[in-house]
Motif scaffolding. Structure first.
Motif, PDB file in Angstrom:
ATOM      1  N   GLY A 107      20.732 -18.836  35.214  1.00 53.04           N
ATOM      2  CA  GLY A 107      21.539 -17.646  35.417  1.00 53.04           C
ATOM      3  C   GLY A 107      22.769 -17.637  34.528  1.00 53.04           C
ATOM      4  O   GLY A 107      23.145 -16.597  33.967  1.00 53.04           O
ATOM      5  N   ILE A 108      23.418 -18.786  34.402  1.00 52.71           N
ATOM      6  CA  ILE A 108      24.601 -18.904  33.538  1.00 52.71           C
ATOM      7  C   ILE A 108      24.230 -18.569  32.095  1.00 52.71           C
ATOM      8  O   ILE A 108      24.940 -17.828  31.407  1.00 52.71           O
ATOM      9  N   ARG A 109      23.116 -19.102  31.644  1.00 53.81           N
ATOM     10  CA  ARG A 109      22.683 -18.874  30.258  1.00 53.81           C
ATOM     11  C   ARG A 109      22.311 -17.414  30.008  1.00 53.81           C
ATOM     12  O   ARG A 109      22.415 -16.923  28.880  1.00 53.81           O
ATOM     13  N   SER A 110      21.865 -16.731  31.024  1.00 54.66           N
ATOM     14  CA  SER A 110      21.285 -15.402  30.831  1.00 54.66           C
ATOM     15  C   SER A 110      22.303 -14.296  30.588  1.00 54.66           C
ATOM     16  O   SER A 110      21.963 -13.233  30.078  1.00 54.66           O
ATOM     17  N   ILE A 111      23.568 -14.529  30.946  1.00 56.68           N
ATOM     18  CA  ILE A 111      24.554 -13.441  30.945  1.00 56.68           C
ATOM     19  C   ILE A 111      25.047 -13.138  29.531  1.00 56.68           C
ATOM     20  O   ILE A 111      25.471 -14.031  28.794  1.00 56.68           O
ATOM     21  N   ASP A 112      24.990 -11.866  29.166  1.00 56.44           N
ATOM     22  CA  ASP A 112      25.550 -11.368  27.912  1.00 56.44           C
ATOM     23  C   ASP A 112      26.885 -10.686  28.193  1.00 56.44           C
ATOM     24  O   ASP A 112      27.197 -10.348  29.342  1.00 56.44           O
ATOM     25  N   HIS A 152      31.627  -7.407  38.000  1.00 64.62           N
ATOM     26  CA  HIS A 152      30.224  -7.517  38.374  1.00 64.62           C
ATOM     27  C   HIS A 152      29.449  -8.154  37.228  1.00 64.62           C
ATOM     28  O   HIS A 152      29.635  -7.784  36.069  1.00 64.62           O
ATOM     29  N   LEU A 153      28.596  -9.101  37.574  1.00 67.59           N
ATOM     30  CA  LEU A 153      27.748  -9.766  36.593  1.00 67.59           C
ATOM     31  C   LEU A 153      26.307  -9.337  36.837  1.00 67.59           C
ATOM     32  O   LEU A 153      25.788  -9.507  37.940  1.00 67.59           O
ATOM     33  N   GLN A 154      25.671  -8.794  35.824  1.00 64.28           N
ATOM     34  CA  GLN A 154      24.278  -8.346  35.939  1.00 64.28           C
ATOM     35  C   GLN A 154      23.377  -9.471  35.446  1.00 64.28           C
ATOM     36  O   GLN A 154      23.470  -9.904  34.296  1.00 64.28           O
ATOM     37  N   LEU A 155      22.505  -9.959  36.314  1.00 60.44           N
ATOM     38  CA  LEU A 155      21.557 -10.998  35.932  1.00 60.44           C
ATOM     39  C   LEU A 155      20.193 -10.360  35.685  1.00 60.44           C
ATOM     40  O   LEU A 155      19.643  -9.710  36.581  1.00 60.44           O
ATOM     41  N   VAL A 156      19.679 -10.533  34.472  1.00 62.43           N
ATOM     42  CA  VAL A 156      18.442  -9.888  34.062  1.00 62.43           C
ATOM     43  C   VAL A 156      17.475 -10.931  33.523  1.00 62.43           C
ATOM     44  O   VAL A 156      17.869 -11.823  32.745  1.00 62.43           O
ATOM     45  N   HIS A 157      16.222 -10.822  33.915  1.00 63.42           N
ATOM     46  CA  HIS A 157      15.153 -11.723  33.455  1.00 63.42           C
ATOM     47  C   HIS A 157      14.691 -11.267  32.067  1.00 63.42           C
ATOM     48  O   HIS A 157      14.112 -10.185  31.918  1.00 63.42           O
ATOM     49  N   ARG A 158      14.983 -12.065  31.035  1.00 61.41           N
ATOM     50  CA  ARG A 158      14.606 -11.710  29.659  1.00 61.41           C
ATOM     51  C   ARG A 158      13.846 -12.873  29.013  1.00 61.41           C
ATOM     52  O   ARG A 158      14.363 -13.558  28.123  1.00 61.41           O
ATOM     53  N   PRO A 159      12.624 -13.112  29.427  1.00 62.12           N
ATOM     54  CA  PRO A 159      11.874 -14.261  28.894  1.00 62.12           C
ATOM     55  C   PRO A 159      11.563 -14.145  27.410  1.00 62.12           C
ATOM     56  O   PRO A 159      11.438 -15.159  26.722  1.00 62.12           O
ATOM     57  N   ASP A 160      11.456 -12.931  26.902  1.00 61.52           N
ATOM     58  CA  ASP A 160      11.106 -12.755  25.493  1.00 61.52           C
ATOM     59  C   ASP A 160      12.238 -13.135  24.548  1.00 61.52           C
ATOM     60  O   ASP A 160      12.013 -13.286  23.345  1.00 61.52           O
ATOM     61  N   SER A 161      13.447 -13.268  25.089  1.00 63.11           N
ATOM     62  CA  SER A 161      14.568 -13.685  24.244  1.00 63.11           C
ATOM     63  C   SER A 161      15.251 -14.928  24.814  1.00 63.11           C
ATOM     64  O   SER A 161      16.463 -15.087  24.749  1.00 63.11           O
ATOM     65  N   ASP A 162      14.425 -15.797  25.405  1.00 60.64           N
ATOM     66  CA  ASP A 162      14.831 -17.168  25.769  1.00 60.64           C
ATOM     67  C   ASP A 162      15.822 -17.248  26.923  1.00 60.64           C
ATOM     68  O   ASP A 162      16.549 -18.228  27.044  1.00 60.64           O
ATOM     69  N   THR A 163      15.866 -16.242  27.809  1.00 63.89           N
ATOM     70  CA  THR A 163      16.711 -16.374  29.008  1.00 63.89           C
ATOM     71  C   THR A 163      15.941 -15.940  30.258  1.00 63.89           C
ATOM     72  O   THR A 163      16.310 -14.955  30.915  1.00 63.89           O
ATOM     73  N   PRO A 164      14.883 -16.667  30.583  1.00 65.78           N
ATOM     74  CA  PRO A 164      14.154 -16.343  31.817  1.00 65.78           C
ATOM     75  C   PRO A 164      14.956 -16.762  33.040  1.00 65.78           C
ATOM     76  O   PRO A 164      15.767 -17.692  32.972  1.00 65.78           O
ATOM     77  N   LEU A 165      14.761 -16.080  34.145  1.00 67.40           N
ATOM     78  CA  LEU A 165      15.340 -16.483  35.415  1.00 67.40           C
ATOM     79  C   LEU A 165      14.273 -17.194  36.235  1.00 67.40           C
ATOM     80  O   LEU A 165      13.075 -16.994  36.030  1.00 67.40           O
ATOM     81  N   LYS A 166      14.698 -18.020  37.172  1.00 66.92           N
ATOM     82  CA  LYS A 166      13.773 -18.900  37.896  1.00 66.92           C
ATOM     83  C   LYS A 166      12.625 -18.139  38.549  1.00 66.92           C
ATOM     84  O   LYS A 166      11.452 -18.512  38.393  1.00 66.92           O
ATOM     85  N   ASN A 167      12.953 -17.103  39.275  1.00 66.90           N
ATOM     86  CA  ASN A 167      11.927 -16.333  39.982  1.00 66.90           C
ATOM     87  C   ASN A 167      11.593 -15.025  39.265  1.00 66.90           C
ATOM     88  O   ASN A 167      11.225 -14.033  39.889  1.00 66.90           O
ATOM     89  N   LYS A 168      11.782 -15.056  37.940  1.00 65.06           N
ATOM     90  CA  LYS A 168      11.445 -13.923  37.082  1.00 65.06           C
ATOM     91  C   LYS A 168      12.176 -12.664  37.547  1.00 65.06           C
ATOM     92  O   LYS A 168      13.354 -12.722  37.873  1.00 65.06           O
ATOM     93  N   SER A 169      11.509 -11.522  37.586  1.00 64.85           N
ATOM     94  CA  SER A 169      12.196 -10.273  37.916  1.00 64.85           C
ATOM     95  C   SER A 169      12.757 -10.278  39.332  1.00 64.85           C
ATOM     96  O   SER A 169      13.710  -9.547  39.637  1.00 64.85           O
ATOM     97  N   ARG A 170      12.202 -11.124  40.199  1.00 65.93           N
ATOM     98  CA  ARG A 170      12.712 -11.193  41.580  1.00 65.93           C
ATOM     99  C   ARG A 170      14.112 -11.799  41.622  1.00 65.93           C
ATOM    100  O   ARG A 170      14.821 -11.662  42.616  1.00 65.93           O
ATOM    101  N   SER A 171      14.509 -12.490  40.556  1.00 68.66           N
ATOM    102  CA  SER A 171      15.837 -13.093  40.502  1.00 68.66           C
ATOM    103  C   SER A 171      16.897 -12.127  39.991  1.00 68.66           C
ATOM    104  O   SER A 171      18.088 -12.453  40.000  1.00 68.66           O
ATOM    105  N   GLU A 172      16.495 -10.964  39.543  1.00 64.13           N
ATOM    106  CA  GLU A 172      17.459 -10.012  38.999  1.00 64.13           C
ATOM    107  C   GLU A 172      18.346  -9.464  40.117  1.00 64.13           C
ATOM    108  O   GLU A 172      17.876  -9.103  41.193  1.00 64.13           O
ATOM    109  N   ARG A 173      19.650  -9.393  39.830  1.00 65.73           N
ATOM    110  CA  ARG A 173      20.589  -8.936  40.843  1.00 65.73           C
ATOM    111  C   ARG A 173      21.957  -8.728  40.191  1.00 65.73           C
ATOM    112  O   ARG A 173      22.176  -9.105  39.029  1.00 65.73           O
ATOM    113  N   ILE A 174      22.892  -8.155  40.934  1.00 69.82           N
ATOM    114  CA  ILE A 174      24.279  -8.002  40.507  1.00 69.82           C
ATOM    115  C   ILE A 174      25.137  -8.905  41.390  1.00 69.82           C
ATOM    116  O   ILE A 174      25.029  -8.864  42.617  1.00 69.82           O
ATOM    117  N   VAL A 175      25.980  -9.711  40.766  1.00 71.78           N
ATOM    118  CA  VAL A 175      26.821 -10.662  41.494  1.00 71.78           C
ATOM    119  C   VAL A 175      28.288 -10.310  41.263  1.00 71.78           C
ATOM    120  O   VAL A 175      28.720 -10.130  40.117  1.00 71.78           O
TER     121      VAL A 175
END
Length: 392
Positions: free
Chosen positions: A196-201, A213-236
């Motif tokens: 999640g830390i790595r994924s944030i732009d 607000h931090l938007q966490l997005v699953h982006r496997p095609d650009s080397d920042t996948p989240l653990k549970n893929k799209s299910r991990s996407e959320r706003i923190v």
């Protein structure tokens, strides 16, 4: 009276038929798996353990994240090593007895919870090997996965809120708005995983009246996948203080770089997006007790302290028995949230962790403590309400 009459054909045949039926049933139950194995054994195709592992990873790469594949590859590499040591070069030859021997071999110097994880991964591997026509259908079920008592689970390994506060105070004073300070804030103030830390732009950060607000997005095609893929996407949401530190970091400390995909990572190095090993290094580095307190609680003699690799180098900080991984820091965050009464569902949504996992790995409160907390929450909720109807 038929006392001396010879039995009829029906009377003669019924008991024998019943006995035969019972025998057949017992045979089916006892030997069906063996019969199936014997029938299918001739259909098996020779496959080396090494080839089987490569095929397994190829099949599962679209189902699992890269980190999970690496974890399973690491666990199964021990099975491959064991096969080599005992001379098993063809998975067709594996037996239930071999699996027991492997478990005994693997159990040396491993905790019960780790053995359970290793054997579960082995069963998943063998289930795929059935599909590869490499092992008998019944073999995966012969993998003995031990039951693990909750006391054996590593849920007691976490950084307490008091210790985390000391580390953050130290970083605020001596490392303010550095990359390392930002990483620790994202772990301790938001409970983010390494991924999640790595994924944030930079574009994933938006201001709010009471923080950011931090938007966490699953982006496997650009080397920042989240653990549970799209299910991990959320706003923190993060507090005003954390938001200010992020702003100061971006304005004054963050290298002006993009990653290889043209994205602007929040946590960056001169080469681009920070890598996972660097985040782990920061976790171990600042969780060493001697860094913050100046004292070693591990009874290292004064004349040997200068030879302590863990103290002398951040790269060797993981060797300190008092240092902690990013996951241990995250565990401390979730445990603290539970202790102060944040509802479980809120933690589940914020940290991308199921209620079942929270119960098993994080919640150490007694039933009485849980009852008292529920009472406090309900009393604060119903303050000013009358005592009639629901909630009385």
């Amino acid at each position: 009276m038929r006392e001396n009459s010879p039995p009829t054909d029906e009377e003669n045949s019924a008991p024998d038929a019943e006995a035969s039926s019972e025998t057949t049933t017992e045979l089916d139950r006892a030997d069906l798996a063996t019969v199936i194995d014997e029938i299918t054994q001739n259909d098996l195709s020779a496959l080396t353990p090494e080839e089987g592992l490569e095929m397994y990873k190829q099949v599962r790469k679209d189902e699992l994240t890269d980190s999970t594949i690496r974890t399973q590859d690491s666990r199964l590499s021990y099975f491959i090593k064991w096969c080599d040591e005992v001379g098993i070069t063809n998975l067709n030859k594996l037996t239930g007895r071999d699996l027991l021997r492997f478990r005994t071999w693997r159990s040396e110097n491993l905790r019960p919870v780790s053995i359970k994880a290793n054997m579960r991964t082995l069963r998943l591997f063998l289930e795929q090997c059935v599909k590869f026509d490499a092992v008998a259908r019944s073999l995966p079920e012969k993998v003995d996965i031990p039951s693990v008592d909750e006391d054996d689970i590593s849920r007691d390994e976490f950084i307490s809120s008091e210790r985390a506060e000391l580390i953050l105070e130290h970083l605020d004073k001596y490392e303010y708005a550095t990359t390392e300070h930002v990483v620790w804030l994202l772990m301790t103030a938001a409970g983010l995983r390494l991924s999640g830390i790595r994924s944030i732009d930079l574009d994933d950060i938006s201001p709010a009246s009471n923080g950011s607000h931090l938007q966490l997005v699953h982006r496997p095609d650009s080397d920042t996948p989240l653990k549970n893929k799209s299910r991990s996407e959320r706003i923190v949401h993060v507090s005003k203080y954390v938001s200010q530190v992020l702003t100061d970091y971006i304005d004054n400390q963050r290298p002006d770089v993009t990653d290889q995909y043209g994205r602007e990572p929040l946590v960056a190095s001169n080469e681009g997006r920070i890598v996972g090993t660097t985040i782990r290094k920061y976790a171990y580095k600042w969780s060493r007790p001697c860094v913050v307190t100046g004292e070693c609680p591990h009874e290292v003699p004064d004349d040997e302290i200068d030879d302590c690799e863990a103290m002398q180098s951040g790269s060797h900080a993981y060797k300190c028995p008092g240092s902690s991984s990013p996951h241990t820091v995250r565990r401390g965050y979730i445990t603290h949230e539970l202790d102060i009464g944040v509802p479980k569902q809120v933690i589940s949504d914020r940290c991308d962790v199921s209620s079942e996992v929270i119960d098993t790995h994080y919640d150490k409160r007694s039933e009485e403590e849980r009852m008292e907390l529920r009472t406090d929450i309900r009393e604060s909720t119903y303050t000013g309400e009358d005592d009639s109807g629901y909630g009385q």
